[in-house]
Enzyme design. Sequence first.
Site, short mmCIF file in Angstrom:
data_model
loop_
_atom_site.label_atom_id
_atom_site.label_comp_id
_atom_site.label_asym_id
_atom_site.label_seq_id
_atom_site.Cartn_x
_atom_site.Cartn_y
_atom_site.Cartn_z
N LYS A 58 0.84 -1.20 0.00
CA LYS A 58 0.00 0.00 0.00
C LYS A 58 0.88 1.25 0.00
CE LYS A 58 -3.64 2.42 2.39
NZ LYS A 58 -4.49 2.53 3.56
N GLU A 105 10.95 -4.88 3.51
CA GLU A 105 11.03 -6.31 3.18
C GLU A 105 10.51 -6.56 1.77
OE1 GLU A 105 9.44 -4.93 5.72
OE2 GLU A 105 10.47 -5.59 7.54
N GLY A 119 -4.49 -2.36 5.31
CA GLY A 119 -3.76 -3.53 4.82
C GLY A 119 -4.44 -4.84 5.16
N ARG A 120 -4.79 -5.03 6.42
CA ARG A 120 -5.34 -6.33 6.84
C ARG A 120 -6.79 -6.52 6.39
NH1 ARG A 120 -3.94 -2.84 10.63
NH2 ARG A 120 -5.41 -2.05 12.17
N GLU A 175 -3.53 -6.86 15.33
CA GLU A 175 -3.07 -5.56 14.83
C GLU A 175 -4.20 -4.54 14.93
OE1 GLU A 175 -1.74 -4.82 10.63
OE2 GLU A 175 0.22 -4.44 11.52
N HIS A 211 -3.00 -33.71 18.70
CA HIS A 211 -1.90 -34.58 19.14
C HIS A 211 -0.72 -33.73 19.59
CE1 HIS A 211 -4.03 -38.13 17.66
NE2 HIS A 211 -4.55 -37.25 16.84
N LYS A 258 10.27 -0.62 13.05
CA LYS A 258 10.66 -0.37 11.65
C LYS A 258 11.71 0.72 11.61
CE LYS A 258 6.19 -0.84 9.29
NZ LYS A 258 5.18 -0.09 8.54
O1 F6P Z 1 3.90 -3.08 9.43
C1 F6P Z 1 2.53 -3.33 9.46
C2 F6P Z 1 1.90 -2.99 8.18
O2 F6P Z 1 1.76 -1.62 8.12
C3 F6P Z 1 0.56 -3.69 7.98
O3 F6P Z 1 -0.50 -3.05 8.53
C4 F6P Z 1 0.50 -3.77 6.49
O4 F6P Z 1 -0.46 -4.67 6.06
C5 F6P Z 1 1.92 -4.18 6.20
O5 F6P Z 1 2.69 -3.43 7.09
C6 F6P Z 1 2.38 -3.96 4.79
O6 F6P Z 1 2.34 -2.62 4.42
P1 F6P Z 1 2.44 -2.20 2.92
O7 F6P Z 1 1.29 -2.80 2.18
O8 F6P Z 1 2.39 -0.71 2.91
O9 F6P Z 1 3.75 -2.72 2.37
#
Ligand code: F6P
Length: 467
Positions: free
Chosen positions: A187, A193, A236-237, A322, A353, A456
């Site tokens: 987003k 990452e 995002g979620r 979150e 189990h 971060k």
């Molecule tokens: O670090 C958490 C977060 O902000 C989440 O809420 C989000 O889904 C994820 O990182 C990824 O963010 P982006 O879509 O901006 O890479």
Amino acid sequence: MNTTPPTDCRAWTRIAAHAETWKHARIDELLQNDPARTTAFVAEGAGLKLDYSRQRLGGLTLGLLAQLLQERGFEDWCGALLEGRVVNPTENRPAWHTALRAGETAPEEVKATLARMAQLADGMAGIRRIVNLGIGGSDLGPRLVYGALRAQRIREARFVASPDPAALAGALEGAEPDSTLFVVVSKTFTSAETLANAEAAKRWGGKRLIAVSNNVEAARRFGAAEVLPLPEWVGGRYSLWSAAGFSAFAALGAERFGELLAGARDMDQHFASAPPQRNLPVLMALIGIWNVNFLGCGTHAVLPYAHALRLLPAHLQQLEMESNGKRVDHRGSELAYATAPVVWGAEGTPSQHSFHQLLHQGTQVVPVDFIDPGLEALLSANARAQADALALGTQDPSLPPQRRHPGNRPCSILSMPGLGARALGALLAAWEHKVFTQGVLWNIDSFDQWGVELGKQMANERLKENR
Ligand code: F6P
């Protein structure tokens, strides 16, 4: 909208007093004394069925919790959510994920993006593998949907979230640059990452790369051939229904994805119209509040009895923790009550189990949601037997203490009509509304996530120092 603490509500005080009278209640006795309980304590919505007869509560409990909803101004909050008004005040944003699955009545921008997604997917004849690069909400939801419906796929998809090179290497095993499409989902287009994986994809020789982002300029600068827009008003979620779900869309086909959206829409309509005591996601929320705030349960387990749903707990962890892992309210005041429990779980049956020992005989009481799509007789029998064993236990005094099961451990069974896209859509939307409802009751912002920022920032500083 009402931002007074729930503890100021008359209903909260009454629920706390009522909880005292429930201290010694036993689920086995409740079931024995009221045979109608197994049909009365059931809610249905959008094809799902929630059996909460094994929870440690009664009709009055739910009545009081519904009063709490009313005092908290739930209807206003609900209207704001569904109409796309600001429900995330710290970021001054709506959280309008319901608009993404509104079908005919969806905003034009949503329809246009879905149409573009279909065009792109149609033009992918030479693509044999899709590799989704994203993290958090840009990974977990689409990964779950693809994993759950993979048997119906039209092409292969892989999902890479970790920046450990081993993750990308695994996803690219057997892949060729000409027939591999990378979908970079971010987003913000700033997640370190995801960007590291996107760079690595280019180094591997990736030629076909598109992006899904709200930061169209940055995605273009990166070299994405196409940028599917992600509206600012989607968190995002909550974004799997949007272009963030493109990898699942292209791997499963537009029709399947359409069914997923339709299932979520069914649930949205149920959530918007059913009265609280027959409203499946609202009941899930109320039961959760009762268990956390009044019975003192700090964790919650989710056990899907389907191999295809094994990633469900990971998605729900992000969704619940979150969203509602917060310690201050809308006014910035520290909370005097607990919010989101620790959500955890795994595929049911193998888990029996393993950690079920603790669920049955451990010192902590962990409320459990059994998810049963009814796929196989053995799976359903296991889910229901586990629920009974937790709730009823054994009362045989001839057994040595080590072999006794105390029972009285609350659990619900959420039944799905199989594992089709529509049922899955309804299930995931139900959980979103549960989380929202709890956020309203706890008077917190369920749609921000400031808690992830400090780590971060510190990681970026360390990286700079090491350069
Ligand atoms: O670090 C958490 C977060 O902000 C989440 O809420 C989000 O889904 C994820 O990182 C990824 O963010 P982006 O879509 O901006 O890479």
